[in-house]
Design an enzyme around this catalytic site. Structure first.
Site, PDB file in Angstrom:
ATOM      1  N   GLY A   1       0.706  -1.275  -0.131  1.00  0.00           N
ATOM      2  CA  GLY A   1      -0.208  -0.444  -0.247  1.00  0.00           C
ATOM      3  C   GLY A   1       0.521   1.277  -0.049  1.00  0.00           C
ATOM      4  O   GLY A   1       1.918   1.232  -0.617  1.00  0.00           O
TER       5      GLY A   1
ATOM      6  N   HIS B   1       4.835   1.589  -8.193  1.00  0.00           N
ATOM      7  CA  HIS B   1       3.791   0.489  -7.861  1.00  0.00           C
ATOM      8  C   HIS B   1       2.786   0.924  -9.009  1.00  0.00           C
ATOM      9  O   HIS B   1       2.365   0.047 -10.013  1.00  0.00           O
ATOM     10  CB  HIS B   1       2.155   0.898  -6.618  1.00  0.00           C
ATOM     11  CG  HIS B   1       3.048   0.739  -5.278  1.00  0.00           C
ATOM     12  ND1 HIS B   1       3.409   1.543  -4.777  1.00  0.00           N
ATOM     13  CD2 HIS B   1       3.973   0.112  -4.909  1.00  0.00           C
ATOM     14  CE1 HIS B   1       4.398   1.169  -3.368  1.00  0.00           C
ATOM     15  NE2 HIS B   1       4.336   0.236  -3.939  1.00  0.00           N
TER      16      HIS B   1
ATOM     17  N   GLN C   1       7.422  -9.527   7.710  1.00  0.00           N
ATOM     18  CA  GLN C   1       8.787  -9.205   6.942  1.00  0.00           C
ATOM     19  C   GLN C   1       9.386  -7.814   7.476  1.00  0.00           C
ATOM     20  O   GLN C   1      10.967  -7.606   7.159  1.00  0.00           O
ATOM     21  CB  GLN C   1       9.118  -9.503   5.810  1.00  0.00           C
ATOM     22  CG  GLN C   1       8.353  -7.651   5.403  1.00  0.00           C
ATOM     23  CD  GLN C   1       8.005  -7.772   3.838  1.00  0.00           C
ATOM     24  OE1 GLN C   1       6.337  -8.449   3.284  1.00  0.00           O
ATOM     25  NE2 GLN C   1       8.133  -6.677   3.287  1.00  0.00           N
TER      26      GLN C   1
ATOM     27  N   LYS D   1      13.481  -2.100  -8.196  1.00  0.00           N
ATOM     28  CA  LYS D   1      13.626  -0.902  -7.082  1.00  0.00           C
ATOM     29  C   LYS D   1      13.794  -2.111  -5.913  1.00  0.00           C
ATOM     30  O   LYS D   1      14.681  -1.707  -5.385  1.00  0.00           O
ATOM     31  CB  LYS D   1      12.324  -0.557  -6.538  1.00  0.00           C
ATOM     32  CG  LYS D   1      12.016   0.487  -5.368  1.00  0.00           C
ATOM     33  CD  LYS D   1      13.086   0.921  -4.805  1.00  0.00           C
ATOM     34  CE  LYS D   1      12.953   1.792  -3.957  1.00  0.00           C
ATOM     35  NZ  LYS D   1      13.193   1.081  -2.537  1.00  0.00           N
ATOM     36  N   ASP D   2      13.265  -3.508  -5.975  1.00  0.00           N
ATOM     37  CA  ASP D   2      13.705  -3.893  -4.357  1.00  0.00           C
ATOM     38  C   ASP D   2      14.534  -5.504  -5.236  1.00  0.00           C
ATOM     39  O   ASP D   2      13.889  -6.815  -5.445  1.00  0.00           O
ATOM     40  CB  ASP D   2      12.447  -4.413  -4.072  1.00  0.00           C
ATOM     41  CG  ASP D   2      11.924  -3.527  -3.430  1.00  0.00           C
ATOM     42  OD1 ASP D   2      12.656  -2.982  -2.372  1.00  0.00           O
ATOM     43  OD2 ASP D   2      10.967  -2.816  -3.597  1.00  0.00           O
TER      44      ASP D   2
ATOM     45  N   SER E   1       9.520   5.654  -3.548  1.00  0.00           N
ATOM     46  CA  SER E   1       9.384   4.757  -1.933  1.00  0.00           C
ATOM     47  C   SER E   1       8.164   5.300  -1.697  1.00  0.00           C
ATOM     48  O   SER E   1       8.168   6.396  -0.868  1.00  0.00           O
ATOM     49  CB  SER E   1      10.657   4.919  -1.493  1.00  0.00           C
ATOM     50  OG  SER E   1      10.783   4.026   0.345  1.00  0.00           O
TER      51      SER E   1
ATOM     52  N   ARG F   1       8.580   5.272   1.629  1.00  0.00           N
ATOM     53  CA  ARG F   1       8.841   5.708   3.134  1.00  0.00           C
ATOM     54  C   ARG F   1       9.745   6.390   2.364  1.00  0.00           C
ATOM     55  O   ARG F   1      10.267   8.007   4.117  1.00  0.00           O
ATOM     56  CB  ARG F   1      10.516   4.297   3.464  1.00  0.00           C
ATOM     57  CG  ARG F   1       9.666   2.820   3.695  1.00  0.00           C
ATOM     58  CD  ARG F   1      11.064   3.024   4.412  1.00  0.00           C
ATOM     59  NE  ARG F   1      10.564   1.356   5.287  1.00  0.00           N
ATOM     60  CZ  ARG F   1      10.468  -0.288   4.401  1.00  0.00           C
ATOM     61  NH1 ARG F   1      10.862  -0.748   3.813  1.00  0.00           N
ATOM     62  NH2 ARG F   1       9.864  -1.201   5.817  1.00  0.00           N
TER      63      ARG F   1
HETATM   64  P1  AMP Z   1       6.068  -2.671  -1.021  1.00  0.00           P
HETATM   65  O1  AMP Z   1       5.033  -1.584  -1.077  1.00  0.00           O
HETATM   66  O2  AMP Z   1       6.960  -1.350  -1.053  1.00  0.00           O
HETATM   67  O3  AMP Z   1       6.067  -3.315  -0.910  1.00  0.00           O
HETATM   68  O4  AMP Z   1       6.535  -2.966  -3.166  1.00  0.00           O
HETATM   69  C1  AMP Z   1       5.727  -3.283  -3.917  1.00  0.00           C
HETATM   70  C2  AMP Z   1       5.847  -3.712  -5.710  1.00  0.00           C
HETATM   71  O5  AMP Z   1       6.260  -2.064  -5.575  1.00  0.00           O
HETATM   72  C3  AMP Z   1       7.481  -4.335  -5.107  1.00  0.00           C
HETATM   73  O6  AMP Z   1       7.552  -5.116  -6.196  1.00  0.00           O
HETATM   74  C4  AMP Z   1       8.749  -3.193  -5.694  1.00  0.00           C
HETATM   75  O7  AMP Z   1       9.264  -3.487  -5.371  1.00  0.00           O
HETATM   76  C5  AMP Z   1       8.199  -1.832  -6.119  1.00  0.00           C
HETATM   77  N1  AMP Z   1       8.146  -0.979  -6.377  1.00  0.00           N
HETATM   78  C6  AMP Z   1       8.576  -0.079  -4.887  1.00  0.00           C
HETATM   79  N2  AMP Z   1       9.426   1.108  -5.612  1.00  0.00           N
HETATM   80  C7  AMP Z   1       8.658   0.726  -7.015  1.00  0.00           C
HETATM   81  C8  AMP Z   1       9.632   1.902  -7.508  1.00  0.00           C
HETATM   82  N3  AMP Z   1      10.383   3.234  -7.368  1.00  0.00           N
HETATM   83  N4  AMP Z   1       9.211   1.587  -9.402  1.00  0.00           N
HETATM   84  C9  AMP Z   1       9.319  -0.145  -9.910  1.00  0.00           C
HETATM   85  N5  AMP Z   1       8.564  -0.284  -8.631  1.00  0.00           N
HETATM   86  C10 AMP Z   1       8.663  -0.552  -7.376  1.00  0.00           C
END
Ligand code: AMP
Length: 280
Positions: free
Chosen positions: A31, A37, A61, A149-150, A185, A187
């Site tokens: 989220g 995203h 996690q 990104k990850d 991000s 964050r």
């Molecule tokens: P998260 O909600 O942060 O766990 O991320 C969910 C998905 O979004 C994961 O596959 C992340 O790698 C991807 N994601 C997060 N930030 C970015 C970004 N700046 N560019 C592309 N994908 C992202």
């Protein structure tokens, strides 16, 4: 867009799509959605007929003392953003739905899960792979899209899918950045404007490594020291790691001869940022 919060309701909603032979694309998230995203959602839409997005802040996690409690949560804003990108279904279970009891059987990420991010955050990737495996079994997608990104996470998910024969395709989509280069991000909203400026050292360090690699440098220590000098030139950032690794194995060798990645994680103020660039 349908919004469902239980596994049973999800299965009912999806049975009719499956019956009609629709391909399902899946984007798992925690989220606080942003353009990064949304780019994954766009990619999933290109590859499938129906896009499912999950929103679940996965306690498994987060290590004790990390930001699980204060991780940003904003379901109304996320719902509006998902709807604007033609998401067919938002799956937003609460903790008791996903973990009615503390799980006793979990996925182990193996040795690659203990390095880099996994070394700084012990157990993190076991938690990630456990929730991703559960979500794959619930959502039953044909294709799942993860962000570069990850990168370590995306590589570990790909390897779980291969090793455990999940019947789906994993796609890794490029990192979306602000115009100044900072990777988006959830964050980033913790950063003050001063910290945000300091945080730019991370993408700049990775970019410097990329440029040196493009100049022909293959010595890993030499590549890393170029990046490290960018990180240490400006205001103080705490370096968790900055390294050049082989992309498939995440192993660090003296010379980079296979496709690689420069990976980094730093702390600025109280905020932890990770980023990477691909080499070759
Ligand atoms: P998260 O909600 O942060 O766990 O991320 C969910 C998905 O979004 C994961 O596959 C992340 O790698 C991807 N994601 C997060 N930030 C970015 C970004 N700046 N560019 C592309 N994908 C992202």
């Amino acid at each position: 867009m349908e919004i469902v919060t239980t596994i049973e309701a999800y299965r009912e909603a999806v049975a009719k799509w499956r019956g009609a032979g629709n391909k399902i694309g899946f984007v798992p998230t925690m989220g606080a959605l942003h353009e990064g995203h949304l780019a994954l959602i766009d990619e999933a839409r290109r590859l499938s007929r129906r896009v499912v997005v999950s929103i679940f802040v996965n306690p498994l996690q987060f290590a004790p003392g990390e930001d699980y409690e204060r991780y940003p949560r904003d379901l109304p804003a996320d719902t509006a953003l998902a709807e604007s990108r033609e998401v067919a279904l938002l799956f937003a279970p609460d903790e008791s739905e996903m973990y009615p009891q503390a799980p006793r059987v979990t996925v182990r990420a193996g040795p690659t899960g203990e390095e880099w991010e996994g070394q700084v955050r012990p157990g993190h990737f076991d938690g990630v792979l456990t929730i991703v495996a559960k979500l794959f079994n619930i959502v039953q997608p044909d294709v799942a899209v993860f962000g570069q990104k990850d990168l370590q996470q995306a590589m570990l998910v790909s390897s779980m899918v291969r090793n455990l024969n999940f019947p789906l395709q994993v796609v890794i989509a490029p990192t979306v950045r602000d115009p100044d280069g900072l990777a988006l991000s959830s964050r980033n909203r913790y950063l003050s404007s001063e910290d945000r400026a300091t945080a730019l050292a991370l993408p700049r360090a990775l970019e410097a490594i990329y440029d040196k690699y493009e100049d022909g440098e293959r010595d890993v220590s030499a590549l890393e020291s170029v990046g490290r000098s960018v990180l240490t030139a400006g205001p103080r950032v705490l370096i968790d790691y900055l390294a050049v690794v082989e992309r498939e194995s995440f192993r660090r060798r003296d010379e980079l001869r296979a496709p690689g990645a420069a990976i980094g994680a730093v702390r600025v103020g109280g905020t932890r940022l990770i980023d990477n660039v691909l080499l070759g």
